[in-house]
Design a protein around this motif. Structure first.
Motif, mmCIF file in Angstrom:
data_model
loop_
_atom_site.group_PDB
_atom_site.id
_atom_site.type_symbol
_atom_site.label_atom_id
_atom_site.label_comp_id
_atom_site.label_asym_id
_atom_site.label_seq_id
_atom_site.Cartn_x
_atom_site.Cartn_y
_atom_site.Cartn_z
ATOM 1 N N ALA A 1 -2.620 4.442 -9.133
ATOM 2 C CA ALA A 1 -3.744 5.129 -8.497
ATOM 3 C C ALA A 1 -3.587 5.184 -6.980
ATOM 4 O O ALA A 1 -3.968 6.164 -6.346
ATOM 5 N N ALA A 2 -2.993 4.148 -6.388
ATOM 6 C CA ALA A 2 -2.917 4.061 -4.932
ATOM 7 C C ALA A 2 -1.609 4.582 -4.351
ATOM 8 O O ALA A 2 -1.594 5.095 -3.234
ATOM 9 N N ASP A 3 -0.514 4.435 -5.076
ATOM 10 C CA ASP A 3 0.797 4.809 -4.548
ATOM 11 C C ASP A 3 1.133 6.239 -4.939
ATOM 12 O O ASP A 3 1.120 6.586 -6.112
ATOM 13 N N HIS A 4 1.460 7.057 -3.931
ATOM 14 C CA HIS A 4 1.714 8.470 -4.207
ATOM 15 C C HIS A 4 3.084 8.954 -3.743
ATOM 16 O O HIS A 4 3.410 10.111 -3.919
ATOM 17 N N ASP A 5 3.865 8.094 -3.118
ATOM 18 C CA ASP A 5 5.236 8.467 -2.765
ATOM 19 C C ASP A 5 6.112 7.212 -2.767
ATOM 20 O O ASP A 5 5.620 6.098 -2.963
ATOM 21 N N TRP A 6 7.392 7.397 -2.535
ATOM 22 C CA TRP A 6 8.341 6.294 -2.648
ATOM 23 C C TRP A 6 8.067 5.188 -1.636
ATOM 24 O O TRP A 6 8.284 4.015 -1.913
ATOM 25 N N ARG A 7 7.537 5.537 -0.459
ATOM 26 C CA ARG A 7 7.261 4.520 0.555
ATOM 27 C C ARG A 7 6.139 3.587 0.105
ATOM 28 O O ARG A 7 6.209 2.375 0.315
ATOM 29 N N ALA A 8 5.130 4.147 -0.516
ATOM 30 C CA ALA A 8 4.029 3.322 -1.001
ATOM 31 C C ALA A 8 4.492 2.412 -2.148
ATOM 32 O O ALA A 8 4.125 1.241 -2.207
ATOM 33 N N VAL B 1 3.808 -17.532 1.826
ATOM 34 C CA VAL B 1 3.156 -16.872 2.953
ATOM 35 C C VAL B 1 1.693 -16.611 2.567
ATOM 36 O O VAL B 1 1.394 -16.191 1.444
ATOM 37 N N ASN B 2 0.813 -16.846 3.505
ATOM 38 C CA ASN B 2 -0.604 -16.610 3.276
ATOM 39 C C ASN B 2 -0.815 -15.141 2.884
ATOM 40 O O ASN B 2 -0.391 -14.237 3.612
ATOM 41 N N PRO B 3 -1.462 -14.878 1.749
ATOM 42 C CA PRO B 3 -1.674 -13.494 1.311
ATOM 43 C C PRO B 3 -2.415 -12.636 2.338
ATOM 44 O O PRO B 3 -2.190 -11.432 2.415
ATOM 45 N N LEU B 4 -3.274 -13.240 3.139
ATOM 46 C CA LEU B 4 -3.999 -12.468 4.150
ATOM 47 C C LEU B 4 -3.046 -11.872 5.183
ATOM 48 O O LEU B 4 -3.269 -10.762 5.675
ATOM 49 N N ILE B 5 -1.961 -12.589 5.487
ATOM 50 C CA ILE B 5 -0.973 -12.071 6.433
ATOM 51 C C ILE B 5 -0.273 -10.853 5.831
ATOM 52 O O ILE B 5 -0.081 -9.836 6.504
ATOM 53 N N VAL B 6 0.080 -10.947 4.549
ATOM 54 C CA VAL B 6 0.755 -9.834 3.876
ATOM 55 C C VAL B 6 -0.178 -8.628 3.792
ATOM 56 O O VAL B 6 0.228 -7.493 4.072
ATOM 57 N N VAL B 7 -1.417 -8.862 3.433
ATOM 58 C CA VAL B 7 -2.394 -7.771 3.337
ATOM 59 C C VAL B 7 -2.618 -7.144 4.711
ATOM 60 O O VAL B 7 -2.672 -5.908 4.848
ATOM 61 N N ALA B 8 -2.728 -7.971 5.743
ATOM 62 C CA ALA B 8 -2.926 -7.447 7.093
ATOM 63 C C ALA B 8 -1.723 -6.606 7.531
ATOM 64 O O ALA B 8 -1.894 -5.519 8.100
ATOM 65 N N ALA B 9 -0.528 -7.087 7.253
ATOM 66 C CA ALA B 9 0.679 -6.332 7.619
ATOM 67 C C ALA B 9 0.723 -4.991 6.890
ATOM 68 O O ALA B 9 1.032 -3.953 7.486
ATOM 69 N N ALA B 10 0.400 -5.009 5.589
ATOM 70 C CA ALA B 10 0.381 -3.758 4.826
ATOM 71 C C ALA B 10 -0.696 -2.816 5.364
ATOM 72 O O ALA B 10 -0.495 -1.597 5.438
ATOM 73 N N GLY B 11 -1.832 -3.375 5.768
ATOM 74 C CA GLY B 11 -2.885 -2.556 6.350
ATOM 75 C C GLY B 11 -2.459 -1.905 7.648
ATOM 76 O O GLY B 11 -2.759 -0.740 7.905
ATOM 77 N N VAL B 12 -1.748 -2.643 8.479
ATOM 78 C CA VAL B 12 -1.248 -2.085 9.746
ATOM 79 C C VAL B 12 -0.248 -0.963 9.467
ATOM 80 O O VAL B 12 -0.290 0.100 10.102
ATOM 81 N N ILE B 13 0.631 -1.195 8.492
ATOM 82 C CA ILE B 13 1.610 -0.164 8.115
ATOM 83 C C ILE B 13 0.892 1.109 7.641
ATOM 84 O O ILE B 13 1.256 2.227 8.010
ATOM 85 N N GLY B 14 -0.152 0.927 6.840
ATOM 86 C CA GLY B 14 -0.939 2.081 6.381
ATOM 87 C C GLY B 14 -1.716 2.745 7.513
ATOM 88 O O GLY B 14 -1.794 3.970 7.579
ATOM 89 N N TYR B 15 -2.245 1.936 8.421
ATOM 90 C CA TYR B 15 -3.024 2.475 9.534
ATOM 91 C C TYR B 15 -2.177 3.394 10.420
ATOM 92 O O TYR B 15 -2.644 4.433 10.869
ATOM 93 N N PHE B 16 -0.952 2.999 10.672
ATOM 94 C CA PHE B 16 -0.084 3.808 11.520
ATOM 95 C C PHE B 16 0.599 4.954 10.780
ATOM 96 O O PHE B 16 1.421 5.659 11.340
ATOM 97 N N GLY B 17 0.242 5.136 9.506
ATOM 98 C CA GLY B 17 0.735 6.287 8.755
ATOM 99 C C GLY B 17 2.165 6.170 8.271
ATOM 100 O O GLY B 17 2.760 7.164 7.882
ATOM 101 N N ILE B 18 2.715 4.967 8.307
ATOM 102 C CA ILE B 18 4.072 4.773 7.813
ATOM 103 C C ILE B 18 4.123 4.972 6.311
ATOM 104 O O ILE B 18 5.081 5.494 5.760
ATOM 105 N N VAL B 19 3.052 4.576 5.662
ATOM 106 C CA VAL B 19 2.922 4.787 4.206
ATOM 107 C C VAL B 19 1.758 5.708 3.959
ATOM 108 O O VAL B 19 0.747 5.651 4.550
#
Length: 181
Positions: free
Chosen positions: A140-147, A163-181
């Motif tokens: 439902a959430a992933d729509h291309d190879w990067r996601a 690794v603390n899951p919050l760090i991973v979630v925050a990093a993924a959020g930053v990646i999504g925010y900048f439009g990389i994914v």
């Protein structure tokens, strides 16, 4: 059938199947709220799931948000609020009642071979239900190879490191925010 009755039927039945928590029935929740009732789109469902998982409180918050979305066309914001309450009550009350009844019996059957067998059987069942939920949310959430790649990398980090899951979630959020994914 009225929307509120549909919410009661949907979440009342899911409540009784949610072994391992509300996320265990996410695939059916997605199928019925997106494809059967058309209360949400795939993207909206994925967004609500993300919000419900990052917000403080129980993971079942998605139920109230689906109920809210379902109730909006019925009566605006007030209809959405009623829908949220109806959906949440339908998800909580049947399971809580069943757990109470089973707990009374379970305490008396402490040494029973059936109890031991059931407890051992629930672990793989729960893992399978949660894996199915993960697959549905990824689709439902992933729509291309990067996601898909980001999902795979995050999964590997969760499984292979401490690794603390919050760090991973925050990093993924930053990646999504900048439009990389």
């Amino acid at each position: 059938m009225s929307t509120y009755l549909q919410l009661i039927v949907l979440f009342g039945s899911l409540s009784l199947m949610s072994i391992g928590g509300g996320n265990a029935v996410l695939p059916d929740m997605h199928l019925r709220s997106v494809h059967q009732h058309h209360w949400l789109s795939d993207t909206q469902f994925a967004d609500l799931f993300s919000i419900s998982q990052t917000a403080p409180g129980p993971s079942i918050l998605i139920v109230g948000m689906i109920g809210y979305a379902a109730g909006l066309p019925v009566g605006g914001v007030l209809g959405g609020i009623v829908g949220g309450f109806v959906a949440t009550a339908a998800m909580v009350i049947p399971a809580a009642s069943l757990v109470y009844a089973i707990t009374l019996f379970w305490q008396r059957a402490q040494e029973s071979k059936w109890r031991i067998a059931v407890e051992k059987g629930f672990a793989p069942l729960t893992v399978g239900l949660i894996l199915a939920s993960s697959l549905v949310m990824s689709r439902a959430a992933d729509h291309d190879w990067r996601a898909y790649l980001l999902t795979a990398v995050c999964t590997l980090i969760f499984v292979r490191s401490k690794v603390n899951p919050l760090i991973v979630v925050a990093a993924a959020g930053v990646i999504g925010y900048f439009g990389i994914v």
